[in-house]
Design a protein around this motif. Structure first.
Motif, PDB file in Angstrom:
ATOM      1  N   LEU A  66      22.200 -51.225   5.510  1.00 40.35           N
ATOM      2  CA  LEU A  66      21.140 -50.334   4.464  1.00 40.35           C
ATOM      3  C   LEU A  66      20.313 -49.479   5.565  1.00 40.35           C
ATOM      4  CD1 LEU A  66      19.946 -51.311   1.952  1.00 40.35           C
ATOM      5  CD2 LEU A  66      18.007 -52.373   3.622  1.00 40.35           C
ATOM      6  N   THR A  67      20.407 -49.025   6.843  1.00 40.74           N
ATOM      7  CA  THR A  67      20.255 -48.437   7.359  1.00 40.74           C
ATOM      8  C   THR A  67      21.019 -46.776   7.829  1.00 40.74           C
ATOM      9  OG1 THR A  67      18.261 -49.262   8.790  1.00 40.74           O
ATOM     10  CG2 THR A  67      19.237 -47.352   9.830  1.00 40.74           C
ATOM     11  N   ALA A  68      22.406 -47.535   7.163  1.00 38.24           N
ATOM     12  CA  ALA A  68      23.935 -47.487   8.392  1.00 38.24           C
ATOM     13  C   ALA A  68      23.989 -45.727   6.759  1.00 38.24           C
ATOM     14  CB  ALA A  68      24.310 -47.863   8.392  1.00 38.24           C
ATOM     15  N   PHE A  69      24.182 -46.661   5.779  1.00 37.31           N
ATOM     16  CA  PHE A  69      24.187 -46.178   4.220  1.00 37.31           C
ATOM     17  C   PHE A  69      23.046 -45.239   4.111  1.00 37.31           C
ATOM     18  CE2 PHE A  69      26.976 -49.440   3.162  1.00 37.31           C
ATOM     19  CZ  PHE A  69      27.657 -49.043   3.115  1.00 37.31           C
ATOM     20  N   ALA A  70      21.290 -45.433   3.961  1.00 34.57           N
ATOM     21  CA  ALA A  70      20.483 -44.294   3.889  1.00 34.57           C
ATOM     22  C   ALA A  70      20.960 -43.185   4.950  1.00 34.57           C
ATOM     23  CB  ALA A  70      18.901 -45.126   4.595  1.00 34.57           C
ATOM     24  N   THR A  71      21.350 -43.373   6.463  1.00 39.56           N
ATOM     25  CA  THR A  71      21.952 -42.534   6.884  1.00 39.56           C
ATOM     26  C   THR A  71      22.557 -41.397   6.599  1.00 39.56           C
ATOM     27  OG1 THR A  71      21.038 -43.533   8.845  1.00 39.56           O
ATOM     28  CG2 THR A  71      22.195 -41.602   9.514  1.00 39.56           C
ATOM     29  N   LEU A  72      23.584 -42.264   5.871  1.00 38.53           N
ATOM     30  CA  LEU A  72      24.610 -41.167   5.381  1.00 38.53           C
ATOM     31  C   LEU A  72      24.630 -40.579   3.992  1.00 38.53           C
ATOM     32  CD1 LEU A  72      27.783 -43.887   5.317  1.00 38.53           C
ATOM     33  CD2 LEU A  72      27.572 -41.562   6.587  1.00 38.53           C
TER      34      LEU A  72
END
Length: 464
Positions: free
Chosen positions: A109-115
């Protein structure tokens, strides 16, 4: 055929990594923690590189949100708000579905938010706030994950090393993030590439974690019988995932002393890490370059000290384990408090810089003091204890700007002196109970017979 021979034959069927599968898990977990924390912090550096956004989105007679200090500060705070929200469901979800599923979900979730962050910036201020909250939501589980991974995979004899190495992910992420971000920011790829790089690596790390990790070494196909015996020695047998006995944990005097120490330490450490550079720059008069360099040194040293303190705590077997925990906790928190007192009372730049660096470095070894105690006492319920510790850290991040705005509105030396003395007293006072209650003994509510006793206990009103 002997049992040992049968086990050897079974082990030959699978890759057992020379009976060191737990270290593979440690490395994968460290990567996940490092890059999830990096995803949360990437905005801290990249925000100074977004001049092109201001130029492309500026409207006549209106201040762009990137030029408004209050708007940028709220973006930082939104991450803490998202983390506090994320902590709520993390404990029951981890209890029900296990750390493998929940850390993978939160981390992705955090990774996709960062992307998605560069796209959110292109849309406007409120989408950025939303994405920032998702980053914080996903990062909220990191403290609990350290406890849960250690509980399922670390032998009792290596618990300090395990938690120290996993927690070093917080420092390593900053050590990696700052120079890489600086290079990318000034390159042809620009600030957006920072988000794509860290978000992309984080996706890969969590997919590897989900594929390889299992909540317990007992069910992992690559764990040999020899390694499993080492991991299981001194541990109680538990059956499946057990619900957290929230009331029993919250009434435990040992846990309460752990939480008190963590609240004192986290509030103090966050004050130092967040506003230390402001103190160095505005009070001591260091320029921005000097401040940036001096702010990086403590993270490098703190990582090195953690890598030494963890194994040292495990190997000082001639000292009782409880004394070892108290020793490392005392050194950590007294060092933190003395650092605050020194910065408050000195007018020397050199002494203040040494105190600032030493305080951050020593604060990091509390992981083999207070946090190790939490691990040993709460065992399979440690994710709840760590979630509360995490809440204290996120709460400090949210509350500190308000306190600083009230106590140090002008950033004068006298204002900061009052604040630092108060914080030094606070950290000492909150750590006083811990030495009296610290123990290596597992709490009663962690033992298999505890639930059975509860079931067999008949309430007085139910008796005939």
């Amino acid at each position: 055929m002997s049992v040992e021979k049968t086990e050897e034959l079974q082990d030959h069927k699978n890759i057992t990594f020379a009976n060191k599968t737990r270290y593979i898990v440690l490395i994968i977990g460290l990567f996940c923690i490092c890059f999830t924390n990096g995803n949360y912090n990437v905005i801290n550096f990249s925000v100074i590189c977004m001049q092109d956004v201001i130029e492309s989105q500026s409207v006549a007679n209106q201040t762009h949100w990137l030029e408004n200090t209050a708007d940028v500060s709220f973006i930082f705070s939104a991450g803490a708000v998202g983390a506090i929200i994320g902590l709520g469901p993390s404990v029951p979800l981890t209890t029900k579905y296990g750390v493998r599923n929940i850390l993978s979900f939160y981390g992705l979730l955090t990774a996709f938010a960062t992307l998605a962050f560069p796209f959110a910036v292109s849309i406007g201020y409120y989408p950025v706030i939303f994405v920032r909250m998702i980053q914080g939501f996903g990062a909220s589980i990191l403290f609990s994950a350290i406890g849960s991974i250690s509980e399922g995979w670390s032998p009792i004899s290596e618990i300090s090393t395990y938690v120290a190495f996993l927690s070093a992910g917080f420092q390593i992420s900053n050590i990696v993030l700052m120079p890489v971000s600086g290079v990318l920011c000034e390159s042809q790829f620009g600030w957006r590439s920072i988000f794509y790089l860290f978000g992309g690596i984080s996706v890969v790390s969590h997919l590897i974690f989900f594929t390889f990790f299992r909540d317990s070494a007992k069910v992992h196909r690559n764990v040999s019988h020899k390694e499993l015996r080492k991991i299981s020695t001194g541990r109680m047998e538990t059956t499946g995932r057990q619900p957290v006995p929230y009331l029993a944990v919250c009434k435990d005097k040992v846990v309460l002393s752990i939480w008190a120490a963590a609240i004192g330490g986290n509030m103090s450490l966050m004050a130092l890490m967040t506003y230390g550079p402001t103190y160095l720059n505005k009070v001591l008069g260091l320029d921005v370059r000097e401040t940036g360099f001096l702010n990086a040194i403590p993270y490098i040293l703190a990582t090195a000290v953690k890598f030494v303190a963890g194994p040292l705590s495990d190997n000082l077997t001639f000292i009782p384990e409880t004394w070892r925990m108290i020793f490392f906790a005392a050194i950590s928190q007294l060092g933190l408090a003395i650092g605050f007192f020194a910065m408050a009372l000195t007018s020397s730049r050199i002494i203040a810089q040494i105190a600032y660096t030493t305080a951050i470095v020593l604060a990091g070894i509390n992981i083999v003091g207070v946090v190790k105690c939490a691990q040993m006492v709460a065992r399979q319920h440690v994710h709840f204890v760590m979630a509360v510790i995490s809440l204290s850290a996120w709460g400090a991040i949210f509350v500190l700007p308000i306190i600083i705005g009230f106590v140090c509105p002008n950033h004068t030396a006298s204002e900061w002196a009052v604040f630092y003395i108060a914080v030094g007293i606070w950290v000492i006072a909150m750590n006083i109970p811990f030495p009296f209650f610290a123990t290596m003994e597992a709490a009663e509510y962690t033992k298999p017979e505890w639930e059975q006793k509860k079931k067999n206990t008949v309430a007085p009103e139910d008796k005939c």
